[in-house]
Scaffold this active site. Structure first.
Site, PDB file in Angstrom:
ATOM      1  N   ASP A   1       2.177  12.811   8.414  1.00  0.00           N
ATOM      2  CA  ASP A   1       2.759  12.091   7.296  1.00  0.00           C
ATOM      3  C   ASP A   1       2.600  10.592   7.632  1.00  0.00           C
ATOM      4  OD1 ASP A   1       4.528  11.772   4.968  1.00  0.00           O
ATOM      5  OD2 ASP A   1       5.994  11.088   6.440  1.00  0.00           O
ATOM      6  N   LEU A   2       2.723   9.717   6.644  1.00  0.00           N
ATOM      7  CA  LEU A   2       2.502   8.286   6.914  1.00  0.00           C
ATOM      8  C   LEU A   2       3.815   7.511   7.037  1.00  0.00           C
ATOM      9  CD1 LEU A   2       0.466   5.958   7.236  1.00  0.00           C
ATOM     10  CD2 LEU A   2       0.370   5.792   4.741  1.00  0.00           C
ATOM     11  N   ASP A   3       4.515   7.391   5.904  1.00  0.00           N
ATOM     12  CA  ASP A   3       5.743   6.600   5.881  1.00  0.00           C
ATOM     13  C   ASP A   3       6.824   7.288   6.724  1.00  0.00           C
ATOM     14  OD1 ASP A   3       7.851   4.921   5.204  1.00  0.00           O
ATOM     15  OD2 ASP A   3       8.277   6.002   3.352  1.00  0.00           O
TER      16      ASP A   3
ATOM     17  N   THR B   1       7.078   2.075   6.021  1.00  0.00           N
ATOM     18  CA  THR B   1       6.888   1.429   4.716  1.00  0.00           C
ATOM     19  C   THR B   1       8.110   1.631   3.821  1.00  0.00           C
ATOM     20  OG1 THR B   1       5.443   3.332   4.343  1.00  0.00           O
ATOM     21  CG2 THR B   1       4.392   1.190   4.464  1.00  0.00           C
TER      22      THR B   1
ATOM     23  N   LYS C   1      12.836   9.014   0.455  1.00  0.00           N
ATOM     24  CA  LYS C   1      11.831   9.154   1.520  1.00  0.00           C
ATOM     25  C   LYS C   1      11.039  10.454   1.359  1.00  0.00           C
ATOM     26  CE  LYS C   1      13.890   6.082   4.871  1.00  0.00           C
ATOM     27  NZ  LYS C   1      14.542   5.903   6.165  1.00  0.00           N
ATOM     28  N   GLY C   2       9.722  10.323   1.329  1.00  0.00           N
ATOM     29  CA  GLY C   2       8.853  11.497   1.206  1.00  0.00           C
ATOM     30  C   GLY C   2       8.723  12.022  -0.212  1.00  0.00           C
TER      31      GLY C   2
ATOM     32  N   ARG D   1       6.350   9.093  -6.401  1.00  0.00           N
ATOM     33  CA  ARG D   1       6.751   7.869  -7.105  1.00  0.00           C
ATOM     34  C   ARG D   1       7.614   8.166  -8.341  1.00  0.00           C
ATOM     35  NH1 ARG D   1       1.848   4.152  -8.575  1.00  0.00           N
ATOM     36  NH2 ARG D   1       1.406   4.647  -6.387  1.00  0.00           N
TER      37      ARG D   1
ATOM     38  N   SER E   1      -0.116  12.536   3.193  1.00  0.00           N
ATOM     39  CA  SER E   1       0.938  11.647   2.688  1.00  0.00           C
ATOM     40  C   SER E   1       1.112  11.797   1.189  1.00  0.00           C
ATOM     41  CB  SER E   1       0.569  10.195   3.013  1.00  0.00           C
ATOM     42  OG  SER E   1       1.401   9.294   2.321  1.00  0.00           O
ATOM     43  N   ALA E   2       2.348  11.617   0.709  1.00  0.00           N
ATOM     44  CA  ALA E   2       2.624  11.622  -0.731  1.00  0.00           C
ATOM     45  C   ALA E   2       2.195  10.310  -1.384  1.00  0.00           C
ATOM     46  CB  ALA E   2       4.115  11.838  -0.961  1.00  0.00           C
ATOM     47  N   SER E   3       1.876   9.301  -0.566  1.00  0.00           N
ATOM     48  CA  SER E   3       1.620   7.976  -1.131  1.00  0.00           C
ATOM     49  C   SER E   3       0.199   7.822  -1.663  1.00  0.00           C
ATOM     50  CB  SER E   3       1.870   6.890  -0.080  1.00  0.00           C
ATOM     51  OG  SER E   3       1.524   5.631  -0.620  1.00  0.00           O
ATOM     52  N   ARG E   4       0.120   7.307  -2.895  1.00  0.00           N
ATOM     53  CA  ARG E   4      -1.184   6.975  -3.476  1.00  0.00           C
ATOM     54  C   ARG E   4      -1.729   5.700  -2.852  1.00  0.00           C
ATOM     55  NH1 ARG E   4      -2.139   9.048  -8.783  1.00  0.00           N
ATOM     56  NH2 ARG E   4      -0.784  10.832  -9.129  1.00  0.00           N
ATOM     57  N   ASN E   5      -0.878   4.966  -2.154  1.00  0.00           N
ATOM     58  CA  ASN E   5      -1.306   3.717  -1.517  1.00  0.00           C
ATOM     59  C   ASN E   5      -1.702   3.916  -0.060  1.00  0.00           C
ATOM     60  OD1 ASN E   5      -0.718   1.717  -3.692  1.00  0.00           O
ATOM     61  ND2 ASN E   5       1.342   2.564  -3.477  1.00  0.00           N
TER      62      ASN E   5
ATOM     63  N   LYS F   1       5.115  17.736  -1.869  1.00  0.00           N
ATOM     64  CA  LYS F   1       5.884  18.450  -0.854  1.00  0.00           C
ATOM     65  C   LYS F   1       7.252  18.781  -1.464  1.00  0.00           C
ATOM     66  CE  LYS F   1       3.816  15.323   2.540  1.00  0.00           C
ATOM     67  NZ  LYS F   1       4.036  14.168   3.424  1.00  0.00           N
TER      68      LYS F   1
ATOM     69  N   GLU G   1       6.256  15.070  10.667  1.00  0.00           N
ATOM     70  CA  GLU G   1       6.951  14.707   9.431  1.00  0.00           C
ATOM     71  C   GLU G   1       8.322  14.109   9.692  1.00  0.00           C
ATOM     72  OE1 GLU G   1       7.490  14.407   6.289  1.00  0.00           O
ATOM     73  OE2 GLU G   1       5.632  15.108   5.383  1.00  0.00           O
ATOM     74  N   ASP G   2       8.733  13.178   8.823  1.00  0.00           N
ATOM     75  CA  ASP G   2      10.095  12.631   8.933  1.00  0.00           C
ATOM     76  C   ASP G   2      10.994  13.107   7.794  1.00  0.00           C
ATOM     77  OD1 ASP G   2       8.779  11.105   6.907  1.00  0.00           O
ATOM     78  OD2 ASP G   2      10.326   9.564   7.110  1.00  0.00           O
TER      79      ASP G   2
END
Ligand code: B16
Ligand code: MG
Length: 219
Positions: free
Chosen positions: A8-10, A16, A44-45, A48, A115-119, A146, A170-171
């Site tokens: 996972d990223l964030d 972030t 978190k996670g 958007r 990651s769930a982030s499009r960024n 997720k 994962e966080d």
């Protein structure tokens, strides 16, 4: 056997969440209500649009807007968020992450992002993390968020690894659930009490090695 690690990223590789918070708080201010850091924990996670629904719920405004208006609000928030992350540097990678990724590379264990982030691609590029990844799955590539396992199953497929040989880092509780539904083992990262279903837990990557991981999961 561990053949791939899916990250996972964030909250795992970078923090972030603080930038998401600043941007969501600005939107809440415009709408005329307060959005606290405690409120932000629930985002978190989360994707958007689902995050926007939670935020509007905090302000008691969930029924007030049409889908088009909601998309415009999410776009505005994302514009502010992108301003923050466009200034990110390698200094913002969380402690211990680089040595851990380096050790995976040396051992020939595949590295993927889920990651769930499009960024996510912009964050990977600005921090210099992009060079470590064999595969990147971000929020723009999946149709289900997720705890659906899609993001991790795609990462496994792109790295050519069977689920039973993948480990997810994962966080967020939804991410641990997604790993479990994908038939993968998981490492819960950080102090959240909601990660109790993870196969194992670590506070962060500082001082944590791939040897530790193998000893805990494969012996
Ligand atoms: P974006 P992760 C998640 O990242 C964040 O934790 C969550 O707060 C955010 O809403 C989501 O990405 C979508 O991000 O608006 O950039 O597409 O933890 O899955 O790496
Ligand atoms: Mg996360």
């Amino acid at each position: 056997m561990i053949s791939a690690c899916l990250f996972d990223l964030d909250g795992v590789l970078v923090d972030t969440a603080k930038y998401h918070y600043l941007a969501w708080r600005r939107l809440a201010e415009e709408l005329g209500f307060e959005f606290t850091e405690t409120d932000n924990e629930a985002l978190k996670g989360v994707s958007r649009m689902a995050s926007l629904d939670i935020l509007l719920g905090v302000g008691g405004m969930n029924e007030n807007f049409s889908p088009d208006e909601k998309h415009a609000m999410a776009d505005r928030k994302n514009g502010w968020y992108v301003e923050y992350i466009s200034r990110m540097t390698p200094d913002e990678i969380l402690p211990g992450v680089i040595p851990f990724l380096g050790e995976l590379k040396v051992r020939g264990i595949k590295i993927a992002l889920g990651s769930a982030s499009r960024n996510a691609p912009m964050i990977l590029k600005n921090t210099g993390l992009d060079g470590y990844f064999d595969a990147v799955v971000d929020g723009s590539m999946v149709s289900e968020a997720k705890p659906d396992p899609q993001v991790f199953l795609m990462g496994a497929e792109l790295t050519g690894t069977p689920s039973r040989e993948c480990v997810v880092f994962e966080d967020a509780e939804a991410g641990i659930e997604a790993a479990s539904r994908a038939g993968m083992r998981s490492v819960g990262v950080g102090g959240s009490p909601t990660l109790s279903k993870a196969t194992m837990r670590i506070a962060g990557f500082e001082g944590f090695t791939v040897t530790d991981l193998i000893n805990r999961l494969d012996k």
